[in-house]
Design an enzyme around this catalytic site. Sequence first.
Site, PDB file in Angstrom:
ATOM      1  CG  ASN A   9      -1.766   1.524   1.475  1.00 25.54           C
ATOM      2  OD1 ASN A   9      -1.768   2.050   0.541  1.00 25.54           O
ATOM      3  ND2 ASN A   9      -2.340   1.468   2.495  1.00 25.54           N
ATOM      4  CE  LYS A  11      -0.064   3.147   4.796  1.00 25.84           C
ATOM      5  NZ  LYS A  11       0.084   3.293   6.345  1.00 25.84           N
ATOM      6  CG  HIS A  94      -5.760   1.905   5.296  1.00 23.61           C
ATOM      7  ND1 HIS A  94      -5.296   2.810   6.096  1.00 23.61           N
ATOM      8  CD2 HIS A  94      -4.773   1.026   5.115  1.00 23.61           C
ATOM      9  CE1 HIS A  94      -4.038   2.366   6.678  1.00 23.61           C
ATOM     10  NE2 HIS A  94      -3.547   1.411   5.833  1.00 23.61           N
ATOM     11  CD  GLU A  96      -2.713   5.493   6.864  1.00 24.50           C
ATOM     12  OE1 GLU A  96      -2.769   5.623   5.403  1.00 24.50           O
ATOM     13  OE2 GLU A  96      -1.841   5.156   7.288  1.00 24.50           O
ATOM     14  CD  GLU A 166      -3.118  -2.452   7.297  1.00 24.42           C
ATOM     15  OE1 GLU A 166      -2.053  -2.590   6.808  1.00 24.42           O
ATOM     16  OE2 GLU A 166      -3.864  -1.439   7.048  1.00 24.42           O
ATOM     17  N   GLY A 172       2.909   2.246  10.816  1.00 23.90           N
ATOM     18  CA  GLY A 172       3.936   3.266  10.552  1.00 23.90           C
ATOM     19  C   GLY A 172       4.689   3.669  12.063  1.00 23.90           C
ATOM     20  CB  SER A 211       5.661  -1.958  11.693  1.00 21.72           C
ATOM     21  OG  SER A 211       5.378  -0.705  12.053  1.00 21.72           O
TER      22      SER A 211
HETATM   23  P1  13P Z   1       3.284   0.312   7.568  1.00 18.67           P
HETATM   24  O1  13P Z   1       3.903  -0.915   6.912  1.00 18.67           O
HETATM   25  O2  13P Z   1       4.101   1.594   7.047  1.00 18.67           O
HETATM   26  O3  13P Z   1       3.414   0.378   9.269  1.00 18.67           O
HETATM   27  O4  13P Z   1       1.708   0.450   7.149  1.00 18.67           O
HETATM   28  C1  13P Z   1       0.901  -0.626   7.118  1.00 18.67           C
HETATM   29  C2  13P Z   1      -0.404  -0.043   6.313  1.00 18.67           C
HETATM   30  O5  13P Z   1      -0.988   0.806   6.838  1.00 18.67           O
HETATM   31  C3  13P Z   1      -0.655  -0.930   5.198  1.00 18.67           C
HETATM   32  O6  13P Z   1      -1.912  -0.513   4.829  1.00 18.67           O
END
Ligand code: 13P
Length: 253
Positions: A9, A11, A94, A96, A166, A172, A211
């Site tokens: 992803n 983003k 997601h 976010e 997740e 992140g 992560s």
């Molecule tokens: P990270 O791997 O940067 O922690 O992000 C995970 C994520 O949100 C994938 O959709």
Amino acid sequence: MRKLLVAGNWKLNGSIAMTADLISEIIEGLPNEKNFDVAIFPPFVYLPLANTSVGNAIKYGGQTVSEHESGAYTGEISAAMLKELGCQMVLVGHSERRSYYKESSANIAKKFQAALKHGLTPVLCCGETLEQRESGVTEKVVADQINAVIELVGIEGFANAVIAYEPVWAIGTGKTASSEQAQEVHAFIRSLLSLKSDTIAHLVPILYGGSVKGSNAKELFSMQDIDGGLIGGASLTSEDFLAICQQADVLSS
Ligand code: 13P
């Protein structure tokens, strides 16, 4: 047997040049014959480039989709549009999107339905915040997020879908859920689905996200109910992403 899926992803990251380079480096770095799946989710504007450059080695899709078919919805992209660009998959829900754009579980269920209607595999993201984990409501949060979709499309909707667990506190942050912590929630998700259909529960790939990197992928992906990963930060360079793919390859051969 469920195949492992390693999904990136991206983003809000990338450029035309980066997309072209990353895709060609990933293709080059993947084994010629692999027994696991790879997918990328670049920003919408790079999907036409994905369409002309990924070949058969990688699947791709959007990071979200409109629940609407067409009309006066400024800024939205429909499932039919994604399909027209050759997307096979799409992320929905997601964390976010849930937190920054206030997408509710009801909106997300409609997006999931729109994806299915147009032959896209929805990747339903779910997961709890740190506060929710600490107050002991992880299972309830995840169950509510998944049940909202089951209520709209039925358990049959999961026959061609992926779930990504997740935990928000691991996204992140460099903090990964331990493989046991992740497995516990994955097993819970599967048991939740099996209340409606055992067959579908055993069919649905459940990815872990938060992560994931080359150094922890093997341990996570070898857990019984973890079928791969949804990767954020480590999907942005071919070196990091391929290191994760390599672990999936070892486990799949
Ligand atoms: P990270 O791997 O940067 O922690 O992000 C995970 C994520 O949100 C994938 O959709």
